[in-house]
Design a protein around this motif. Structure first.
Motif, PDB file in Angstrom:
ATOM      1  N   LEU A  28     -10.314  13.857  -2.395  1.00  0.00           N
ATOM      2  CA  LEU A  28      -9.507  12.659  -2.197  1.00  0.00           C
ATOM      3  C   LEU A  28      -8.993  12.660  -0.768  1.00  0.00           C
ATOM      4  O   LEU A  28      -8.173  13.502  -0.394  1.00  0.00           O
ATOM      5  CB  LEU A  28      -8.344  12.625  -3.187  1.00  0.00           C
ATOM      6  CG  LEU A  28      -7.383  11.436  -3.107  1.00  0.00           C
ATOM      7  CD1 LEU A  28      -8.127  10.132  -3.395  1.00  0.00           C
ATOM      8  CD2 LEU A  28      -6.237  11.619  -4.100  1.00  0.00           C
TER       9      LEU A  28
ATOM     10  N   GLU B 262      -7.486   4.254 -10.789  1.00  0.00           N
ATOM     11  CA  GLU B 262      -7.522   3.710  -9.433  1.00  0.00           C
ATOM     12  C   GLU B 262      -7.638   4.835  -8.394  1.00  0.00           C
ATOM     13  O   GLU B 262      -8.355   4.699  -7.392  1.00  0.00           O
ATOM     14  CB  GLU B 262      -6.267   2.881  -9.156  1.00  0.00           C
ATOM     15  CG  GLU B 262      -6.188   1.579  -9.937  1.00  0.00           C
ATOM     16  CD  GLU B 262      -5.596   1.763 -11.341  1.00  0.00           C
ATOM     17  OE1 GLU B 262      -5.330   2.917 -11.733  1.00  0.00           O
ATOM     18  OE2 GLU B 262      -5.401   0.748 -12.026  1.00  0.00           O
TER      19      GLU B 262
ATOM     20  N   LEU C  28     -10.866   5.998  -5.643  1.00  0.00           N
ATOM     21  CA  LEU C  28     -10.704   6.219  -4.205  1.00  0.00           C
ATOM     22  C   LEU C  28     -11.287   7.557  -3.762  1.00  0.00           C
ATOM     23  O   LEU C  28     -11.465   7.796  -2.562  1.00  0.00           O
ATOM     24  CB  LEU C  28      -9.217   6.170  -3.828  1.00  0.00           C
ATOM     25  CG  LEU C  28      -8.502   4.827  -4.033  1.00  0.00           C
ATOM     26  CD1 LEU C  28      -7.008   4.991  -3.802  1.00  0.00           C
ATOM     27  CD2 LEU C  28      -9.082   3.761  -3.100  1.00  0.00           C
TER      28      LEU C  28
ATOM     29  N   ALA D 246      -7.784   7.218   2.235  1.00  0.00           N
ATOM     30  CA  ALA D 246      -8.114   6.400   1.063  1.00  0.00           C
ATOM     31  C   ALA D 246      -6.915   6.298   0.128  1.00  0.00           C
ATOM     32  O   ALA D 246      -6.608   5.217  -0.399  1.00  0.00           O
ATOM     33  CB  ALA D 246      -9.311   6.996   0.334  1.00  0.00           C
TER      34      ALA D 246
ATOM     35  N   GLN E 157       0.838  -1.188   0.000  1.00  0.00           N
ATOM     36  CA  GLN E 157       0.000   0.000   0.000  1.00  0.00           C
ATOM     37  C   GLN E 157       0.879   1.247   0.000  1.00  0.00           C
ATOM     38  O   GLN E 157       1.961   1.260   0.608  1.00  0.00           O
ATOM     39  CB  GLN E 157      -0.928   0.005   1.209  1.00  0.00           C
ATOM     40  CG  GLN E 157      -2.018  -1.051   1.145  1.00  0.00           C
ATOM     41  CD  GLN E 157      -3.071  -0.853   2.212  1.00  0.00           C
ATOM     42  OE1 GLN E 157      -2.890  -0.089   3.162  1.00  0.00           O
ATOM     43  NE2 GLN E 157      -4.188  -1.545   2.051  1.00  0.00           N
TER      44      GLN E 157
ATOM     45  N   THR F 277      -4.264   3.651   0.693  1.00  0.00           N
ATOM     46  CA  THR F 277      -4.576   2.244   0.395  1.00  0.00           C
ATOM     47  C   THR F 277      -4.231   1.852  -1.033  1.00  0.00           C
ATOM     48  O   THR F 277      -4.316   0.666  -1.374  1.00  0.00           O
ATOM     49  CB  THR F 277      -6.067   1.950   0.642  1.00  0.00           C
ATOM     50  OG1 THR F 277      -6.861   2.666  -0.333  1.00  0.00           O
ATOM     51  CG2 THR F 277      -6.486   2.359   2.038  1.00  0.00           C
ATOM     52  N   LEU F 278      -3.862   2.814  -1.871  1.00  0.00           N
ATOM     53  CA  LEU F 278      -3.496   2.501  -3.256  1.00  0.00           C
ATOM     54  C   LEU F 278      -2.322   1.517  -3.268  1.00  0.00           C
ATOM     55  O   LEU F 278      -1.307   1.741  -2.617  1.00  0.00           O
ATOM     56  CB  LEU F 278      -3.100   3.779  -3.999  1.00  0.00           C
ATOM     57  CG  LEU F 278      -2.680   3.604  -5.461  1.00  0.00           C
ATOM     58  CD1 LEU F 278      -3.891   3.272  -6.328  1.00  0.00           C
ATOM     59  CD2 LEU F 278      -1.988   4.868  -5.979  1.00  0.00           C
TER      60      LEU F 278
END
Length: 390
Positions: free
Chosen positions: A131, A118, A122, A135, A20, A138-139
């Motif tokens: 954004l 992606e 999020l 969140a 992550q 977590t990419l």
């Protein structure tokens, strides 16, 4: 076999580890910044916030050699690379690699660029897109061997340099065009009556259906957001998302008929103007003009495009960190309206010149578009990794 293929076969034939983003990089926004602070403390350091261009310049910096930024509002998910010293604002996340022996910053930058879908997934898209840092953390990002990362960076940097050279030449041509456009519009407006935009037609501010409302989304009706409107674009034809017929019908009051003018009115990218090729709905960051008077829409496209700095300045006077022109203020903006014959003549001349510097099907813009497409193809190919089985 390319050098990159050799390295993959030698160093990671079974795949690479993914982690992550929050495990390999620190994500942190800058402090609050607004136009008043910038005006009070002018200086040499660019202010990087939610857009591609600096919000302004100040006499102090809070970043040095921490180049990766990700916009958290407005142009949400926009990934930038800013070298040297600058001031990072509260609408921009720094993305700082924790261990340079594990992850190359430039490699991470390129990977984030190809991860826009992606990142958008999020973000929240109700109201002004946003954004959340939690969140974003977590990419999932790949961690290939450092030698492989650096070889990929070397290849992509070459593509980037070639693209930059073409862009510089094209920008020089655009500067010439903008000078000519200003001259033509000034001559056309001399002696013409001034009219408020609200008197040219019906002004509509867009809306966004709930992401959770699956019935509202489909493939039938265009849904236009500022990210669909590129600089230099005259007509928007293929936005990234569409609504269902039922979704559009539920918002019938904000459906914009083809051939209207769409103007972005919130955020750092505000002031972009485009004509919609198809009936559409826009999000709330766009004010649209549906002409009710007999006017040449193409003329007003060129006029409003030339007025972008003025629109942006008006939005910034609203205060705060996010430039904004609401529907009421937008309706009151005055523009010169020459005769229909003059509108047609000016629009025809500017359409021809505009094509030479913006039409991606001819000349230098076509070459740049082809180069960019090639770069994006290789970038996505080089940055696609098989995940190592646990």
């Amino acid at each position: 076999m390319s050098r990159i293929e050799e390295l993959i076969r030698e160093l990671c034939p079974r795949g690479v580890e993914f982690q992550q983003l929050g495990e390999v990089a620190r994500i942190k926004a800058g402090p609050n910044i607004n136009k008043r602070l910038i005006a009070d403390r002018p200086g040499p350091y660019p202010v990087i916030n939610s857009g591609r261009e600096p919000l302004g310049h100040v006499d102090h910096f809070n970043v040095e050699d921490d180049p990766i930024g990700i916009a958290s509002r407005g142009s949400v998910g926009l990934v930038t690379w800013t070298k040297g010293r600058f001031f990072r604002g509260n609408l921009n996340y720094s993305c700082t690699v924790g261990d340079p022996s594990l992850l190359d910053s430039r490699f991470l930058y390129y990977y984030l660029l190809r991860s826009d879908p992606e990142i958008q997934a999020l973000a929240t898209h109700q109201g002004i897109p946003a954004l959340n840092a939690g969140a974003l953390k977590t990419l999932r990002v790949p961690i290939p061997p450092l030698e492989l990362q650096r070889e990929i960076v070397r290849v992509l940097d070459k593509f980037t340099q070639l693209e930059a050279e073409l862009e510089a030449e094209l920008e020089a041509r655009r500067a010439q065009y903008e000078h000519y456009r200003a001259q033509l519009l000034d001559e056309a407006g001399t002696g013409a009556a001034s009219v408020q935009l609200g008197d040219l037609g019906r002004i509509v501010t867009g809306r966004t259906p709930k992401s959770s409302d699956a019935s509202a989304w489909g493939v039938e009706v265009d849904f236009v957001t500022p990210s669909d409107i590129r600089n230099g674009m005259k007509t928007v034809t293929a936005p990234g998302r569409r609504l269902s017929d039922a979704g559009a019908a539920s918002m019938a009051k904000v459906v914009i008929p083809a051939g209207s003018l769409l103007v972005t009115c919130i955020g750092a990218d505000m002031g972009k103007t485009v004509i919609n090729a198809n009936d559409c709905v826009t999000n709330q960051q766009i004010n649209s003009i549906i002409p009710t008077k007999d006017v040449v829409v193409e003329y007003f496209f060129h006029l409003l495009t030339a007025m972008r700095d003025r629109l942006r300045a008006q939005g910034e006077r609203a205060g705060g960190t996010m430039p904004l022109i609401n529907k009421t203020d937008f309706s009151k903006i005055e523009v010169p309206v020459p005769s229909l014959e003059v509108q047609k003549q000016v629009a025809s001349k500017l359409d021809n010149f505009d094509a030479l510097v913006n039409d991606i099907s001819i000349g230098l813009p076509a070459e740049l578009a082809a180069r960019r497409k090639q770069y994006e193809h290789y970038r996505d190919r080089l940055l696609t990794f098989k995940e190592l089985a646990s």
